[in-house]
Write a protein that holds these residues in place. Structure first.
Motif, PDB file in Angstrom:
ATOM      1  N   LEU A   1       0.962  -1.249   0.076  1.00  0.00           N
ATOM      2  CA  LEU A   1       0.033  -0.009  -0.114  1.00  0.00           C
ATOM      3  C   LEU A   1       0.866   1.332  -0.003  1.00  0.00           C
ATOM      4  O   LEU A   1       0.603   2.054  -0.690  1.00  0.00           O
ATOM      5  N   GLY A   2       2.110   1.222   0.899  1.00  0.00           N
ATOM      6  CA  GLY A   2       2.887   2.319   0.884  1.00  0.00           C
ATOM      7  C   GLY A   2       3.567   2.815  -0.452  1.00  0.00           C
ATOM      8  O   GLY A   2       3.854   3.820  -0.587  1.00  0.00           O
ATOM      9  N   PHE A   3       3.964   1.460  -1.205  1.00  0.00           N
ATOM     10  CA  PHE A   3       4.630   2.021  -2.353  1.00  0.00           C
ATOM     11  C   PHE A   3       3.828   2.700  -3.211  1.00  0.00           C
ATOM     12  O   PHE A   3       4.336   3.523  -3.908  1.00  0.00           O
ATOM     13  N   GLU A   4       2.612   2.299  -3.272  1.00  0.00           N
ATOM     14  CA  GLU A   4       1.866   3.215  -4.291  1.00  0.00           C
ATOM     15  C   GLU A   4       1.874   4.704  -3.930  1.00  0.00           C
ATOM     16  O   GLU A   4       1.741   5.533  -4.861  1.00  0.00           O
ATOM     17  N   ARG A   5       1.551   4.820  -2.737  1.00  0.00           N
ATOM     18  CA  ARG A   5       1.765   6.383  -2.163  1.00  0.00           C
ATOM     19  C   ARG A   5       2.857   7.012  -2.523  1.00  0.00           C
ATOM     20  O   ARG A   5       2.921   8.151  -2.718  1.00  0.00           O
ATOM     21  N   GLU A   6       4.156   6.114  -2.321  1.00  0.00           N
ATOM     22  CA  GLU A   6       5.394   6.675  -2.670  1.00  0.00           C
ATOM     23  C   GLU A   6       5.540   7.110  -3.965  1.00  0.00           C
ATOM     24  O   GLU A   6       6.119   8.114  -4.197  1.00  0.00           O
ATOM     25  N   LEU A   7       5.163   6.527  -4.783  1.00  0.00           N
ATOM     26  CA  LEU A   7       5.158   6.562  -6.300  1.00  0.00           C
ATOM     27  C   LEU A   7       4.487   7.970  -6.760  1.00  0.00           C
ATOM     28  O   LEU A   7       4.714   8.518  -7.614  1.00  0.00           O
ATOM     29  N   THR A   8       3.291   8.348  -5.829  1.00  0.00           N
ATOM     30  CA  THR A   8       2.764   9.470  -6.158  1.00  0.00           C
ATOM     31  C   THR A   8       3.096  10.647  -5.400  1.00  0.00           C
ATOM     32  O   THR A   8       2.440  11.414  -5.132  1.00  0.00           O
ATOM     33  N   ASP A   9       4.372  10.279  -4.666  1.00  0.00           N
ATOM     34  CA  ASP A   9       4.989  11.440  -3.792  1.00  0.00           C
ATOM     35  C   ASP A   9       3.992  11.956  -2.755  1.00  0.00           C
ATOM     36  O   ASP A   9       3.724  13.319  -2.296  1.00  0.00           O
ATOM     37  N   ARG A  10       3.221  11.037  -1.920  1.00  0.00           N
ATOM     38  CA  ARG A  10       2.258  11.503  -1.085  1.00  0.00           C
ATOM     39  C   ARG A  10       2.994  11.705   0.253  1.00  0.00           C
ATOM     40  O   ARG A  10       4.187  10.945   0.385  1.00  0.00           O
ATOM     41  N   PRO A  11       2.302  12.051   1.509  1.00  0.00           N
ATOM     42  CA  PRO A  11       3.231  12.219   2.387  1.00  0.00           C
ATOM     43  C   PRO A  11       3.438  11.128   3.526  1.00  0.00           C
ATOM     44  O   PRO A  11       4.306  10.915   3.991  1.00  0.00           O
ATOM     45  N   ALA A  12       2.522  10.256   3.549  1.00  0.00           N
ATOM     46  CA  ALA A  12       2.439   9.106   4.145  1.00  0.00           C
ATOM     47  C   ALA A  12       2.795   7.929   3.218  1.00  0.00           C
ATOM     48  O   ALA A  12       1.851   7.739   2.607  1.00  0.00           O
TER      49      ALA A  12
END
Length: 162
Positions: free
Chosen positions: A33-44
């Protein structure tokens, strides 16, 4: 010296291999889950989701262990597993709410907060050994985050930076 050694001896209901598997898989699921958020440069991103998932799994394992401890076998001590779910839910909701901001008439961070809440539920399921629920939750959450984001972009429902 024997008392000290006995204090640190693994004396758990769950075998240590099961505990290791549950914690490692919680980290893996949170990482998806966090990898997708990382790809979109999200804070968490990656680390945050992994830690939330791991913490939830630890809480779940501790709850499983507590109900079998002789110290808590007294009739006056009652274990309510629903309290564990409530505690994790409210704690992570508080943490996730910190990512939601209102700026220039736009609300941002809601998906990040929801992703952290999802990571907590997956960690709880992994910690309790509910692998089907944890795995399906991870898979479906990753699909929602990654695939639907692309669909929103194609349909021009969201701006690229949101």
């Amino acid at each position: 010296m024997d008392i000290l050694l006995a204090e640190f001896a693994p004396d758990t209901v769950l075998p240590w291999q099961v505990i290791v598997a549950r914690l490692c898989l919680a980290i893996l699921f949170g990482g998806v889950l966090g990898f997708e958020r990382e790809l979109t440069d999200r804070p968490a991103g990656l680390r945050t989701h992994m830690l939330v998932c791991l913490a939830s799994a630890i809480f779940a394992i501790v709850a499983v262990e507590i109900v079998s401890m002789p110290e808590f076998s007294d009739e006056q001590v009652r274990a309510d597993p629903i309290r564990l779910v409530e505690a994790i839910t409210s704690g992570v909701a508080f943490l996730a709410a910190g990512f939601i901001i209102f700026k220039r008439g736009h609300v941002r961070g809601v998906t990040t907060g929801a992703g952290m809440w999802l990571a907590a539920s997956i960690g709880l399921a992994a910690g309790l050994g509910l692998w089907l629920i944890a795995g399906l939750g991870c898979l479906l959450g990753a699909i929602v985050l990654a695939v639907l984001r692309r669909l929103e972009m194609k349909l021009d429902l969201k701006e690229p930076d949101e």
